[in-house]
Design a protein around this motif. Structure first.
Motif, short mmCIF file in Angstrom:
data_model
loop_
_atom_site.label_atom_id
_atom_site.label_comp_id
_atom_site.label_asym_id
_atom_site.label_seq_id
_atom_site.Cartn_x
_atom_site.Cartn_y
_atom_site.Cartn_z
N ASN A 39 38.45 -9.67 0.07
CA ASN A 39 39.70 -10.71 -0.20
C ASN A 39 40.29 -10.75 1.21
O ASN A 39 41.06 -9.68 1.79
N ALA A 40 40.69 -11.61 1.88
CA ALA A 40 41.53 -11.73 3.64
C ALA A 40 42.54 -11.50 3.58
O ALA A 40 42.77 -10.37 3.91
N VAL A 41 43.47 -11.50 2.74
CA VAL A 41 44.90 -11.09 2.43
C VAL A 41 45.19 -9.46 2.71
O VAL A 41 45.48 -8.75 2.73
N LEU A 42 44.13 -8.94 1.25
CA LEU A 42 43.59 -7.74 0.87
C LEU A 42 43.80 -7.32 2.71
O LEU A 42 44.52 -6.21 2.68
N ILE A 43 42.60 -7.65 2.90
CA ILE A 43 41.97 -6.57 4.33
C ILE A 43 43.48 -7.14 5.14
O ILE A 43 44.11 -5.35 6.02
N VAL A 94 43.61 -17.75 8.04
CA VAL A 94 43.06 -17.31 6.65
C VAL A 94 43.25 -18.29 6.00
O VAL A 94 41.91 -19.11 5.21
N LEU A 95 44.21 -19.51 6.11
CA LEU A 95 44.21 -20.40 5.23
C LEU A 95 43.36 -21.43 5.61
O LEU A 95 43.13 -22.27 4.86
N ILE B 68 52.91 -12.09 4.15
CA ILE B 68 51.71 -12.30 2.58
C ILE B 68 51.45 -12.60 1.82
O ILE B 68 50.94 -13.10 1.26
N LEU B 69 52.62 -12.75 0.89
CA LEU B 69 52.74 -13.24 -0.46
C LEU B 69 52.27 -14.46 -0.15
O LEU B 69 51.71 -15.21 -1.53
N LEU B 74 48.43 -19.50 -1.19
CA LEU B 74 48.01 -20.43 -0.72
C LEU B 74 46.56 -20.34 -0.99
O LEU B 74 45.90 -20.81 -0.96
N THR B 75 46.15 -19.13 -1.28
CA THR B 75 44.98 -19.12 -1.19
C THR B 75 43.89 -18.79 -2.27
O THR B 75 43.29 -18.02 -2.51
#
Lengths: 114, 164, 637
Positions: A39-43, A94-95, B68-69, B74-75
């Motif tokens: 997951n990009a946010v986790l990265i 990412v968005l 980040i949250l 959003l994803t």
């Protein structure tokens, strides 16, 4: 130069190497996160871990071995600032990717393959 | 005494970090990150750099985490139970461990130029003087970078015409 | 003399003019070329008298030649090459031959080439041909000489292949170019060896000669260089075994043959050897080789000449005969005799060829089997041919006699009795085939009535050069006499003018024994020719039937062309096939295509490494960092 006069040396019982090991462990965990997560946010979060590891390293060196000029500390401040900018930009990207491709998983974004 | 606090903070940092990379729930992972970042702030205090600790809490614990949250929120279109780990997880573990081994071997084999048992305290005033004295120009440039990055982020994330 | 560079510049200018605008000029601009050539001839005479004056001033045997040079290439510390002109006695003789014969040929061609499709082109190339020959003769350094040498080869190819819509002409031009090229490579190698081995690293001919004489050049290298230079000379001057191109060069227009044979091309080799003679004399073995090659060429050409049917071919073999004699003279160091023969040969060979051309022009036929009885029909051409033929045979007192006699004397002085008698033996043969071609062409009964009836004497532009050349062929030999030389402005005869630097000028004297023997030999040859071929030529047929093999051998020129053809077919082409196979199979299929295939395959297989997935790339980065860290770590400890 006057600033240096206010400084004092104290013994805390914790040695430099302990901070370095902590930093190394944190960094390695970050690397693992970057490599293993999809997951990009986790990265992004793992990247933050790595940045923090570097900051710890810098500050520890500054405090233990090179107190003059505060180079390490100033560097840490800069890293925090850059991290903030980076997170902002990265989340924008990412968005964008998510809107265009319907996913935030980096291994599904592979238009550059053969 | 300091040593005890060091281990507490170190455990927080590493525990949080492990949470980030291991937990299966993405929101739990984010919470782990918060813990880890706060632990780093504690480490800064132990290193006598209180200013950095404050900055860490404010920027990381506040701003970055909120961003980040938001990103997570959003994803998140798919199911929560989605597999968060990629195919190369074992390889990643090996690589990370080897890297760690390299680091530790490097520390162990380094001779330090001076006594590394003592820290030199860094008072607030000194940091302020250094930041706005000697390092003023890079500092101002940095604020420019931040501005440009934020504008860029807005433009990238902005919805274009005809886009869903 | 200082401005001798103007001499080649004039025909170069006419070449450029004709090439660009001859289409738009009346008569295609031939008068420009002729005027330019006559101007060059006039200038040559001026230079000649300048040289005479300089010699008279310095005294016979003291004149060193006039050298003038300009900087050409200057790379400080590495290379300094000058280009320039060098005028001495040999140069003057060559200049006279070239400009005079070229003028005659050009005037003659206005008649012979009249109405030709590429008339302007013809004059342009003849101008360039002459210009390159003049540059070759005037060059003071070997590099410039080599350029001019190649230009001569190029122009000869263009002119031999002038009728390039004719298969045989195209092939003859190719043959001439490639055969002379074999020698040219030798010349180039020789020049490079000399440049490399001369202590001053110079191309300047005089400096090289000086270095060779002083023994500053390694003897082995000098021998190699001399051999290479002689290879170049043998190619250009059609010496055995590189003589095969010359008879085929007959495919060009006849005036071109006259030019090639008398003045511009084949004598270039003689000139080169004469010019470099001091170098050759340092290596006596090469001198002997020159002598032997000259003898082989002479004897072989004389024998082949007996059996040829084409009138131009017979004359062509007589050229080989003469060139062989010149090399024989050079082989014993008799440069004066060689140059005298070259001068006389220029006159009578140009005469013979132009007369041949006149016959061909009149009858449109060049096989002697179809000619005959033309004496009355061609009142100027026939006597002119007779004069040329007698001069070639060497009958007293025509120019050929004096020149040939000097060669015999030279051989006698050198004490080379074997060569002397061999040359004397060829004399009757030469006389015989010259008599044969004359008898078959001009005397006897017409063999083809149609050809005979249509024969008519050529136009004045063609006959006037014939008359001038005939007069020179008769009287040109008298320059050997001191009295004639003095009348012309020298203080000595020809031999006092051109002489071997080592032996000094030679006194001219008649060696009565040799003269009588040679005249007797020539008379015998002429008589035999008359006996064999006059009338119905029955004795000749008997002789041919007596030895059909010998006749065939001569008719087919000792099968040398066939031998070369076989060698080319079996060896060169087979080798070429092998090379072609090698190129296709090894170089192309394995080397070129193989590299491509390997790259292609590699790309096809390796592309799967490009997953396009971010984590894979990140892993690669981390692995790279680890490797670098470990390597650096290991390096430090």
């Amino acid at each position: 130069m006057t600033a240096l006069l206010l400084q004092e040396s104290i013994t805390t019982g914790v040695e430099l190497q302990q901070y370095l090991v902590l930093s190394a462990v944190l960094f390695s965990i970050g690397v693992y996160g970057v490599l293993a997560r999809r997951n990009a946010v986790l990265i992004l979060m793992s990247v933050e871990l790595m940045l923090n590891a570097v900051s710890i390293n810098m500050v520890a060196f500054a405090v233990y071995t090179a107190p003059s000029m505060f180079v390490g500390i100033i560097f840490a401040i800069f890293i925090i600032t850059i991290a903030a900018a980076e997170v902002g930009l990265a989340l924008g990207i990412v968005l964008r990717v998510f809107r265009n491709r319907g996913t935030a998983n980096v291994d599904e974004v592979d238009s550059l393959k053969w | 005494m300091t040593e005890v606090f060091f281990y507490i903070f170190a455990a927080t940092v590493i525990g949080g970090a492990l949470g980030v990379v291991l937990l299966r729930n993405i929101v739990h992972a984010a919470l782990g990150l918060i813990g880890s970042l706060l632990g780093v702030a504690g480490i800064y205090i132990l290193l006598s750099v209180e200013f950095l600790a404050l900055v860490q809490v404010l920027i990381y614990g506040g701003a970055v985490m909120v961003l980040i949250l938001f990103g997570l929120m959003l994803t998140r279109t798919r199911e929560l139970k989605e597999n968060l780990d990629g195919d190369q997880k074992p390889l990643a573990a090996v690589a990370a461990l080897v890297l760690l081994g390299t680091f530790i071997a490097a520390f162990a084999n380094t001779e330090w130029p001076r006594d590394v048992g003592q820290i030199t305290t860094v008072p607030f005033n000194d940091i302020g003087n250094a930041l706005f004295g000697r390092w003023a120009v890079p500092f101002e440039l940095l604020s420019g970078v931040l501005l440009v990055a934020l504008v860029g982020a807005i433009i990238i994330a902005m919805q274009e015409e005809g886009e869903q | 003399m200082d401005d001798a560079w103007v001499l080649p510049a004039i025909p170069v200018a006419t070449f450029v003019i004709l090439l660009l605008v001859s289409q738009y000029l009346p008569r295609k601009g031939d008068y420009i070329a002729i005027a330019g050539m006559l101007a060059a001839f006039a200038l040559t005479m001026v230079i000649t008298y300048d040289v005479f004056d300089a010699i008279n001033e310095a005294g016979v045997g003291e004149f060193e030649g006039v050298h003038r040079s300009w900087e050409w290439i200057d790379i400080p510390g590495y290379l300094y090459i000058e280009m320039g002109t060098y005028v001495d006695q040999i140069t003057v003789v060559m200049l006279i031959c070239v400009t005079f014969v070229a003028s005659m040929v050009m005037i003659y061609s206005t008649g012979y080439m009249h109405g030709d499709r590429r008339y302007g082109w013809f004059y342009a190339i003849v101008s360039l041909f002459t210009a390159s020959m003049l540059a070759l003769v005037l060059a003071d350094n070997l590099l410039m000489l080599y350029f001019a040498w190649e230009l001569v080869g190029l122009c000869s190819m263009l002119l031999i292949g002038y009728y390039n819509d004719k298969q045989s002409a195209a092939e003859a031009s190719k043959k001439a170019f490639i055969t002379t090229r074999v020698g040219d490579v030798g010349l180039l190698i020789g020049i490079m060896i000399l440049f490399w081995q001369t202590p001053e690293h110079t191309f300047n001919i005089q400096e090289i000669l000086h270095a060779a004489e002083e023994g500053e050049i390694n003897h082995t290298w000098l021998t190699a260089a001399a051999l290479c230079l002689f290879a170049g000379a043998a190619g250009k001057s059609a010496q055995f075994p590189l003589h095969v191109w010359l008879p085929d060069a007959m495919e060009g227009p006849t005036p071109v043959s006259a030019l090639i044979h008398a003045a511009t091309m084949v004598v270039a080799g003689v000139y080169l050897v004469a010019r470099m003679l001091p170098l050759f004399e340092v290596v006596p073995d090469v001198m002997d080789l020159i002598l032997v090659i000259g003898l082989i060429t002479t004897v072989m050409a004389a024998l082949i000449g007996l059996a040829q049917r084409d009138i131009k071919r017979v004359v062509a073999y007589s050229t080989l005969n003469s060139l062989g004699l010149m090399f024989v003279a050079l082989g014993v160091g008799a440069v004066g005799a060689a140059m005298l023969y070259l001068l006389a040969h220029a006159f009578f060979k140009a005469l013979l060829f132009l007369a041949c051309g006149s016959v061909i022009h009149a009858t449109e036929e060049q096989e002697v089997d179809k000619l005959g009885g033309l004496w009355g029909k061609l009142p100027i051409t026939a006597p002119a041919f007779l004069v040329g033929m007698l001069a070639m045979a060497g009958l007293v007192p025509l120019s050929g006699f004096w020149a040939k006699d000097e060669i015999l004397v030279g051989l006698d002085h050198a004490g080379n009795t074997g060569a002397l008698w061999l040359v004397v033996l060829t004399l009757p043969i030469t006389a015989m085939y010259m008599a044969r071609v004359f008898i078959l062409t001009f005397l006897g009964e017409p063999k083809d009535e149609h050809v005979h009836e249509h024969a008519h004497e050529s136009a004045t532009t063609m006959t006037v050069p014939l008359i001038i050349l005939a007069l020179l062929a008769v009287f040109g030999g008298f320059v050997v006499f001191e009295q004639v030389g003095e009348a012309l402005g020298m203080e000595s005869g020809f031999l006092g003018f051109v002489y071997n630097l080592h032996h000094g000028p030679e006194e001219f004297h008649i060696d009565w024994t040799l003269s009588i023997i040679s005249v007797a030999a020539v008379g015998l040859g002429l008589g035999l020719g008359w006996f064999f071929w006059s009338g119905a030529a029955k004795p000749a047929k008997v002789a041919g039937d007596f030895s059909p093999f010998g006749y065939k051998l001569l008719l087919n020129r000792f099968y040398i062309d066939e031998l070369y053809q076989i060698i080319i077919d079996k060896v060169v082409l087979a080798f070429g096939l092998f090379i072609a196979w090698f190129d296709r199979a090894v170089v192309n299929d394995s080397g070129v295509n193989g590299t491509g295939d390997v790259t292609n395959l590699g790309g096809r297989e390796l592309k799967y490494f490009q997953t396009g997935k971010l984590p894979n790339y990140a892993l690669a980065v981390v692995v790279g960092v680890i490797v670098i860290a470990i390597v650096a770590f290991g390096y430090r400890t």
